[in-house]
Design a protein around this motif. Structure first.
Motif, PDB file in Angstrom:
ATOM      1  N   VAL A 184      -6.482  -4.958  -2.280  1.00 17.67           N
ATOM      2  CA  VAL A 184      -6.622  -3.612  -2.521  1.00 17.67           C
ATOM      3  C   VAL A 184      -5.368  -3.125  -2.258  1.00 17.67           C
ATOM      4  O   VAL A 184      -4.640  -3.253  -1.294  1.00 17.67           O
ATOM      5  CB  VAL A 184      -7.739  -2.898  -1.844  1.00 17.67           C
ATOM      6  CG1 VAL A 184      -7.939  -1.371  -2.550  1.00 17.67           C
ATOM      7  CG2 VAL A 184      -8.991  -3.493  -1.969  1.00 17.67           C
ATOM      8  N   VAL A 185      -4.659  -2.436  -3.150  1.00 24.55           N
ATOM      9  CA  VAL A 185      -3.671  -1.499  -2.951  1.00 24.55           C
ATOM     10  C   VAL A 185      -3.695   0.044  -3.602  1.00 24.55           C
ATOM     11  O   VAL A 185      -4.400  -0.085  -4.702  1.00 24.55           O
ATOM     12  CB  VAL A 185      -2.102  -1.889  -3.350  1.00 24.55           C
ATOM     13  CG1 VAL A 185      -1.775  -3.349  -2.332  1.00 24.55           C
ATOM     14  CG2 VAL A 185      -2.045  -2.265  -4.924  1.00 24.55           C
ATOM     15  N   THR A 186      -3.026   0.899  -3.000  1.00 29.75           N
ATOM     16  CA  THR A 186      -3.086   2.138  -3.677  1.00 29.75           C
ATOM     17  C   THR A 186      -1.681   2.253  -3.963  1.00 29.75           C
ATOM     18  O   THR A 186      -0.705   2.129  -3.041  1.00 29.75           O
ATOM     19  CB  THR A 186      -3.728   3.164  -2.842  1.00 29.75           C
ATOM     20  OG1 THR A 186      -4.932   3.215  -2.272  1.00 29.75           O
ATOM     21  CG2 THR A 186      -3.558   4.571  -3.279  1.00 29.75           C
ATOM     22  N   VAL A 187      -1.315   2.697  -5.105  1.00 31.01           N
ATOM     23  CA  VAL A 187       0.004   3.078  -5.583  1.00 31.01           C
ATOM     24  C   VAL A 187       0.187   4.557  -6.001  1.00 31.01           C
ATOM     25  O   VAL A 187      -0.803   4.929  -6.424  1.00 31.01           O
ATOM     26  CB  VAL A 187       0.370   1.995  -6.820  1.00 31.01           C
ATOM     27  CG1 VAL A 187       0.360   0.535  -6.385  1.00 31.01           C
ATOM     28  CG2 VAL A 187      -0.561   2.311  -7.896  1.00 31.01           C
ATOM     29  N   ASN A 188       1.279   4.958  -6.143  1.00 29.99           N
ATOM     30  CA  ASN A 188       1.424   6.471  -6.527  1.00 29.99           C
ATOM     31  C   ASN A 188       2.483   6.355  -7.864  1.00 29.99           C
ATOM     32  O   ASN A 188       3.413   6.009  -7.774  1.00 29.99           O
ATOM     33  CB  ASN A 188       2.392   7.045  -5.391  1.00 29.99           C
ATOM     34  CG  ASN A 188       2.463   8.617  -5.683  1.00 29.99           C
ATOM     35  OD1 ASN A 188       1.650   9.061  -6.380  1.00 29.99           O
ATOM     36  ND2 ASN A 188       3.457   9.347  -4.980  1.00 29.99           N
TER      37      ASN A 188
ATOM     38  N   ASP B  95      -8.764   1.499 -10.594  1.00 29.78           N
ATOM     39  CA  ASP B  95      -9.454   2.673  -9.929  1.00 29.78           C
ATOM     40  C   ASP B  95     -11.051   2.440 -10.040  1.00 29.78           C
ATOM     41  O   ASP B  95     -11.744   3.152 -10.305  1.00 29.78           O
ATOM     42  CB  ASP B  95      -9.164   3.906 -11.051  1.00 29.78           C
ATOM     43  CG  ASP B  95      -7.677   4.364 -10.593  1.00 29.78           C
ATOM     44  OD1 ASP B  95      -7.429   4.171  -9.385  1.00 29.78           O
ATOM     45  OD2 ASP B  95      -7.110   4.800 -11.617  1.00 29.78           O
TER      46      ASP B  95
ATOM     47  N   ASP C 199     -13.610  -1.793  -4.812  1.00 31.95           N
ATOM     48  CA  ASP C 199     -12.518  -2.730  -3.614  1.00 31.95           C
ATOM     49  C   ASP C 199     -12.878  -3.956  -4.194  1.00 31.95           C
ATOM     50  O   ASP C 199     -11.978  -5.030  -3.886  1.00 31.95           O
ATOM     51  CB  ASP C 199     -12.815  -2.403  -2.305  1.00 31.95           C
ATOM     52  CG  ASP C 199     -12.287  -1.047  -1.847  1.00 31.95           C
ATOM     53  OD1 ASP C 199     -11.949  -0.073  -2.790  1.00 31.95           O
ATOM     54  OD2 ASP C 199     -12.193  -0.699  -0.703  1.00 31.95           O
TER      55      ASP C 199
ATOM     56  N   LYS D 187      -1.904   9.038  -7.962  1.00 32.46           N
ATOM     57  CA  LYS D 187      -2.793   7.901  -6.959  1.00 32.46           C
ATOM     58  C   LYS D 187      -3.632   6.862  -7.664  1.00 32.46           C
ATOM     59  O   LYS D 187      -4.621   7.603  -8.348  1.00 32.46           O
ATOM     60  CB  LYS D 187      -3.316   8.506  -5.674  1.00 32.46           C
ATOM     61  CG  LYS D 187      -2.119   8.591  -4.597  1.00 32.46           C
ATOM     62  CD  LYS D 187      -2.711   8.543  -3.402  1.00 32.46           C
ATOM     63  CE  LYS D 187      -1.833   8.781  -2.152  1.00 32.46           C
ATOM     64  NZ  LYS D 187      -2.105   8.527  -0.802  1.00 32.46           N
ATOM     65  N   HIS D 188      -3.495   5.546  -7.834  1.00 27.57           N
ATOM     66  CA  HIS D 188      -4.379   4.847  -8.210  1.00 27.57           C
ATOM     67  C   HIS D 188      -4.480   3.604  -7.308  1.00 27.57           C
ATOM     68  O   HIS D 188      -3.903   3.227  -6.812  1.00 27.57           O
ATOM     69  CB  HIS D 188      -3.789   4.353  -9.592  1.00 27.57           C
ATOM     70  CG  HIS D 188      -3.593   5.442 -10.706  1.00 27.57           C
ATOM     71  ND1 HIS D 188      -4.906   5.764 -11.338  1.00 27.57           N
ATOM     72  CD2 HIS D 188      -2.566   6.126 -11.218  1.00 27.57           C
ATOM     73  CE1 HIS D 188      -4.275   6.663 -12.142  1.00 27.57           C
ATOM     74  NE2 HIS D 188      -2.973   7.013 -12.111  1.00 27.57           N
ATOM     75  N   LYS D 189      -5.823   3.397  -7.280  1.00 28.97           N
ATOM     76  CA  LYS D 189      -6.241   2.048  -6.707  1.00 28.97           C
ATOM     77  C   LYS D 189      -6.104   0.791  -7.707  1.00 28.97           C
ATOM     78  O   LYS D 189      -6.809   0.901  -8.781  1.00 28.97           O
ATOM     79  CB  LYS D 189      -7.596   2.359  -6.092  1.00 28.97           C
ATOM     80  CG  LYS D 189      -8.135   0.854  -5.248  1.00 28.97           C
ATOM     81  CD  LYS D 189      -9.302   1.357  -4.456  1.00 28.97           C
ATOM     82  CE  LYS D 189     -10.754   1.325  -5.324  1.00 28.97           C
ATOM     83  NZ  LYS D 189     -11.623   1.627  -4.476  1.00 28.97           N
TER      84      LYS D 189
ATOM     85  N   ASN E  83       0.893  -1.083   0.066  1.00 26.55           N
ATOM     86  CA  ASN E  83       0.144   0.218  -0.040  1.00 26.55           C
ATOM     87  C   ASN E  83       0.906   1.381   0.097  1.00 26.55           C
ATOM     88  O   ASN E  83       2.090   1.467   0.734  1.00 26.55           O
ATOM     89  CB  ASN E  83      -0.904   0.007   1.456  1.00 26.55           C
ATOM     90  CG  ASN E  83      -2.318   0.653   0.954  1.00 26.55           C
ATOM     91  OD1 ASN E  83      -2.468   0.797  -0.287  1.00 26.55           O
ATOM     92  ND2 ASN E  83      -3.138   0.866   2.021  1.00 26.55           N
ATOM     93  N   ASP E  84       0.467   2.184  -0.834  1.00 27.35           N
ATOM     94  CA  ASP E  84       1.089   3.461  -0.968  1.00 27.35           C
ATOM     95  C   ASP E  84       2.573   3.390  -1.549  1.00 27.35           C
ATOM     96  O   ASP E  84       3.292   4.406  -1.291  1.00 27.35           O
ATOM     97  CB  ASP E  84       1.255   4.179   0.438  1.00 27.35           C
ATOM     98  CG  ASP E  84      -0.184   4.663   0.951  1.00 27.35           C
ATOM     99  OD1 ASP E  84      -1.142   5.056  -0.042  1.00 27.35           O
ATOM    100  OD2 ASP E  84      -0.419   4.609   2.078  1.00 27.35           O
TER     101      ASP E  84
END
Ligand SMILES: [Cu+2]
Length: 174
Positions: A167-171, A109, A112, A145-147, A71-72
């Motif tokens: 689920v992860v959010t990436v930058n 995006d 979840d 940022k994208h999910k 995550n992140d």
């Protein structure tokens, strides 16, 4: 006397012919009826429940996960995503529906997860890995940022729901 015999024979032949044609007509009618009902059955089949196997239960302790994403996490494109699965076998799509098997999907995006039993859409933000792939090269994604969601589905692309999602959010770096 002879004439009478011939006459009665002719009558018999005529009768037989009549009966035959009558049978033919009846047979034709029967086959038409059969065909009609068969057609009706064929048309109805896809929407009839018993013809479609139920979504298999998620095996106890089974999960999916991003092997190389946290995550992140900040990533630069292209980025090869590695998709993991535990206690469930990654299989190809389209085969018979079998318990303990499924294929990965990447939702970009989106939500979840996808409700269990719902067929996962197929478009640029719902990527199917129906050949049983466990890697995907992410290329076209705007910086920021994208999910990213991993969602496993069965052979018919029906979602297994929350238990087999991640689920992860990436930058994405500029
Ligand atoms: Cu699929």
């Amino acid at each position: 006397m002879k004439f009478r015999i011939i006459l009665s024979m002719m009558a018999l032949v005529a009768l037989a012919a009549c009966n035959n044609s009558g049978n033919d007509a009846a047979a034709k009618k029967d086959s038409t009826t059969a065909n009609t009902s068969h057609d009706t059955m064929d048309h109805k089949m896809p929407s009839v429940g018993p013809e479609v196997p139920a979504l298999p239960a998620v095996p106890e302790g089974a999960k999916v996960f991003f092997k190389n994403l946290k995550n992140d996490q900040t990533i630069t494109l292209p980025f090869k995503i590695e998709m993991g699965a535990e206690k469930i076998t990654v299989d190809t799509a389209g085969g018979p529906v079998a318990a303990g098997r499924g294929h990965h999907h990447l939702l970009i995006d989106g939500p979840d997860f996808i409700e269990p039993g719902i067929v996962i859409p197929k478009d640029s933000v719902h990527v199917h890995f129906g050949k049983g792939q466990t890697e995907y090269e992410l290329k076209d994604l705007a910086p920021g940022k994208h999910k990213l969601v991993l969602q496993m589905g069965d052979a018919l692309h029906r979602s297994y729901g929350v238990p087999l999602s991640a689920v992860v959010t990436v930058n994405v770096k500029k």
